[in-house]
Design an enzyme around this catalytic site. Structure first.
Site: not given
Lengths: 290, 373, 290, 373
Positions: A210, A248
């Site tokens: 990501e 995150h």
């Protein structure tokens, strides 16, 4: 064959008596994992799903023969619990909790490094070796099956999605490694690539990355130099704006670091096939194994 | 969490770093009184965004009356979306040279990273790499004077200035550790008093959110929008975006992936929302409710049921539909644990549910914009 | 042949510009030691006996090629200086200063252990390999000569006395190691015995011990199990009363630990010849080499 | 340096260890007032020697008047050579059980060592090894709660008492580190209040002399004799012994060896004196002067000239001889750097000088006692 954990892994659950600890102990047992004990100082002598609860990690190692630990302790107690595990001689430590202060994670990593302990996480969904009936994590049991694909992922649900598609396409897994979504983690893409590259049973590798950080870029560098097995990647966050943290701690584009495009470019240059959409991963793996 | 400059300097001063001794003020009168003590000063807007100087947030004043005037100009001003409610009255410094020094968390090395440069006063991103000294700190051992001396020497500081630099950097590191910072930055570290004294002329101090539970002493500065605050209060990760299709997914990666897929088919996501893995019915309903309140053109729910049970997500959605009604198009994609039951429940309530993510994304785009993706 | 230091050892002197540092730099050079640099942050660029002064240890290593360091820094600065040396990659570190707080010595030892650096001292007279013209210490140059005897000693002057007698009896030395008189030291009897035992040129080993601690007892244990070369010992402190610290921090009889008799008994049982008086050592070595 | 019990407890209390809250007193009146606050109490002599209980240095008092009476008995009393000038008025505890816990410096492991035992209340030397828990602390990492819990469990503490023990041991360790201790001991760690509370009923705290420069906060307690203090003030290591031949040597090992050789030939050493390696003329002369002032039967000087220059030692001796005279037999043994010159100088001043240590030792014994050794 598998990496990090296998049928000989003897797991202890730190924080086994909490609701998460209890639930996932049951799930890990159901998967066939050797869960040899749990730890809670105040509840020693009890049992959870038939697993004995010890007061301390050293007891779990000495009496239960544990060599790996999965931790369900809340973040404020994570450092103490991690040091306890490493000090007791644990060699694989899976840190489930999120929100562990980064400076404490750094201390844990240094202590682990000094004692030869592999850490997975924190803020990870754990790891699973389907062909070995070995699971140290919180992922759903039913989506995996044994097979030739090694998966390493920064995020949980997205990797479940991809693993499930793979399994449905008869592409089972050697081991699935959850790296964790924090800025500082014990096992990263490069570590996982190294392991899968050396594992005879792994024929293809899937990376679920990501935006944020430079781990995918470093992985690309490593692949270019060392990996001769096919690697397929999916990267989340193409549509995410810069400067916003996407859940995150690591998933934030800072300055010109960690953009979607830089990762795609680096991986493509290293010969990695990058899927534009999650469900394309299975197709690319299938092609690469032809 | 970012701290205002005045708080950053307070943390540093506590640890022996010379900061010039500015005074924070909330009214022009306070600024006037402060300037009386301090002398010729800079009136500096206390905001958490960069580039305030260029935006008119820093002005010089040579007398208390000027300080009052400048403060009344700056207080209440809108700086890049933030209203200024505090100014720092800082002494004017005659600066010979500007240095840069910071401590951050290096995720790859898994250690604190010191960066220092003799080319200070500008953003560190614009300084060529070969003009920056990089040094990691062994976090177990801590920062020892020798390492500070080595850095001092590499940025050209010797003799007494090197000793001052050791004190500055040691103080920064101690503050960094004590307050669980993710960034401590002094830029510029100013060489003043005819080249005899180092002073922190500006300071940034970001405390890690995950460590705030250990630091109740910090006033909470919430940087989000009202909606972001509301959803965060439920305990979920949420970011507001520019688009018009509200999105809910479980897991951060899945939520990001959902935005990507949606964008791929021409949708414009209104938000990032990680509804969590295994959250209960109640928080899911609350989050859904909050999305609804923004009046999006459509809502897209994308669930991969692992730990999350699909039937509970359906229950939450149905609960909202029954209590408040859902007056915009809603598309749900749902697979995994208890997905058949979940989809059945939705169907019974008249809500479309898909199993393929791409198909669902195309459907929601069509529902929102009235045309095929 | 020699242990720890030899003609290839490239020495840097930490605190070279102080009076002790200057004097002993001259003495070490006179002995033939390769002193490649000194360190003093504020006096970089100067020279001492023709040896360049660097600002930092990393410069001394990078520019001077130093691989060993001898430290003449006062005790309060010892920890910082030791860490600087170890951090710079020094592999042999001789700590001359006395009165280093023991907790700091412990920290130094742990840091050294983690980085593979051998520490000698603190509170030592250093070490010398006469046949290699290598000296890192403060012992007088003229009393040593090359030969087959390895000496390891807790105290300086007493070992000089014994080395001198040996030299006068034509029993030269491979290496003389000063352990240091502190409670916590980097290289102890067992370490030295291991080195001398493995060194082909060393034919006999002399231990100069004293009351206090259990180092001699542990050495006896090691000798019994591993050492096949003759070992001769002299132990100081037979006449010292219990509970009084005899100069060295380690030289104190506490409880029933560290008495003269327990050391003599342990060493004798291990086959070590224990000299009752200092000048008897040479005779015993001579006999053992017949 | 040893700290008095009351100071030891103060250090511990500062770090969160419950100590009973005793009050230190210097007069019977203060003791009476303290007892009024504390209730039934123990009046405890503050001395630095063990076994004070058996020697009458601890007495119980149930009323303030009794406390005053007991304090006036104890204050001023001579306990093993030390005059008592302070008493601690400590609450009487109803003790269910006594534990032992200490932290020391383990020279062999090069780490701090925790010892704990359920068999407390007696000297740890008398407790069988298998009843003691030994645990080293990683000094870089520090002591973490888990290690305290492990020890707690091994000495039979669980539940809330284990939590209390974690706090006690953590506090001890923090104090141990902060004050550079070489020993922190709580014995007994008393289980009181019907088994619900742990209290440090007695405490020992020894700060390392070498670290005292960092701790000016400690009042200096010098444990030596007058002569020892005088010689230590010159900066030399000195210990007074029972014999009658004064001894000076250079280096600690050499000084010990000299005592041994002297004893071997029937001499009775009056002291241990390490005159140092490479000391100047002045301190050597001062030390020699101090030895002379004790009126020994003879003086034995044993020098191996390494760094020490023999001629300078001779100069110091001659200086004392010329200024004050040396009225007892003096035997010097001198070899090494500049030894020929040194012996010549002594000979010119009428002082015997030898090269062989044994010969010199026999000579001084004969000179002191008038007979052959």
């Amino acid at each position: 064959m598998a990496v990090i954990i296998n049928k000989d892994t003897r797991v202890v659950v730190q924080g086994i008596t909490g609701s998460q600890g209890q639930f996932h102990t049951g799930q890990m047992l159901a998967f066939g994992t050797q869960v040899v004990g749990g730890v809670n100082f105040d509840k020693a002598g009890q049992e959870v799903h038939g697993v004995p609860v010890y007061a301390t990690m050293s007891e779990a190692v000495e009496r239960g023969g544990a060599n790996a630990s999965i931790m369900f302790v809340p973040a404020p107690g994570a450092k103490d619990a991690a040091y306890e595990a490493i000090h007791a001689g644990i060699k694989v430590l899976v840190l489930i909790p999120e929100h562990v202060p980064t400076q404490e994670t750094m201390e844990i990593m240094q202590y682990a490094r000094q004692h030869g302990c592999r850490v997975v996480g924190p803020n990870t969904f754990g790891l699973i070796s389907p062909g070995e009936n070995a699971k140290m994590g919180i992922m759903p049991n039913h989506i995996y099956k044994p097979g030739p694909v090694g998966i390493v992922a920064r995020s949980g649900t997205l990797s479940y999605e991809i693993a499930f598609t793979l399994s449905n396409n008869n592409l089972g897994q050697t081991t699935v490694i959850g790296m964790g979504g924090d800025r500082v983690i014990g096992t990263n893409f490069v570590d996982a690539l190294e392991l899968f590259n050396a594992d005879d049973a792994t024929e293809a590798i899937v990376m679920v990355g990501e935006i944020g950080g430079i781990q995918e870029e470093l992985a690309a560098e490593y692949i270019k130099q060392h990996v001769r097995k096919p690697v397929v990647a999916y990267l989340a966050g193409k549509a995410a704006p810069a400067g916003k943290r996407m859940g995150h701690a690591g998933a934030i584009i800072e300055g010109n670091r960690g953009t979607y495009q830089s990762k795609v470019d680096a991986l493509s240059a290293a010969g990695v096939k990058v899927a534009a959409l999650p469900w394309e991963v299975a197709e690319l793996v299938k092609e690469s194994l032809k | 969490m970012k701290l205002y400059e005045y708080l950053a300097k307070q943390m540093l001063a506590e640890h022996g770093v010379p900061t010039g001794g500015g005074i924070v003020c909330e009214t022009p009168e306070q600024a006037e009184a402060a300037a009386r003590k301090i002398g010729p000063c800079a009136v500096k807007a206390q905001v958490l965004v960069g580039g305030r100087g260029k935006a008119g947030g820093i002005k010089l004043a040579n007398t208390p009356a000027e300080a009052k005037a400048r403060a009344s100009e700056i207080l209440g001003m809108n700086l890049k979306g933030y209203t200024v409610d505090k100014v720092l009255i800082d002494p004017q410094l005659t600066i010979e040279k500007e240095f840069y020094v910071s401590i951050t968390l290096d995720g790859m090395a898994k250690l604190p990273l010191i960066m220092a440069s003799a080319a200070g006063g500008v953003e560190i991103e614009s300084v060529p790499h070969d003009q920056i000294v990089f040094a990691h700190v062994d976090i177990t051992t801590g920062l020892l004077p020798f390492q500070c001396r080595e850095i001092a020497r590499k940025i050209g500081l010797t003799g007494d200035l090197a000793k001052q630099f050791v004190k500055v950097l040691t103080g920064m590191y101690n503050a960094f550790r004590k307050y669980d910072a993710e960034l401590v930055e002094i830029n510029p570290l100013a060489l003043t008093d005819n080249g005899t004294r180092l002073v922190a002329a500006d300071g940034r101090f970001n405390v890690e959110d995950d460590a705030l539970f250990r630091h109740p002493e910090f006033p909470t500065v919430d940087e989000g929008t009202e909606l972001e605050k509301k959803v965060k209060a439920i305990g979920l990760a949420f970011v507001q975006l520019d688009g018009d299709i509200a999105v809910m997914a479980n897991g951060a990666g899945m939520a990001m992936g959902t935005l990507d897929v949606l964008s791929h088919y021409g949708g414009r996501p209104a938000n990032f929302l990680d509804a969590g893995g295994g959250s209960g019915v109640e928080p899911t309903a609350q989050a859904f409710d909050a999305l609804l309140a923004t009046s999006p053109k459509a809502i897209f729910v994308n669930i991969f049921g692992g730990i999350t049970r699909c039937d509970l997500v359906s229950e939450a959605i149905i609960q909202v539909k029954q209590s408040k009604g859902i007056n915009v198009p809603l598309v749900v994609r749902m697979v995994g644990t208890n997905d058949v039951r979940g989809r059945e429940m939705l169907a019974e309530s008249g809500i479309e549910a898909y199993t393929e993510m791409g198909e669902a994304a195309r459907a929601v785009v069509k529902a929102a914009y009235g045309k095929e993706a």
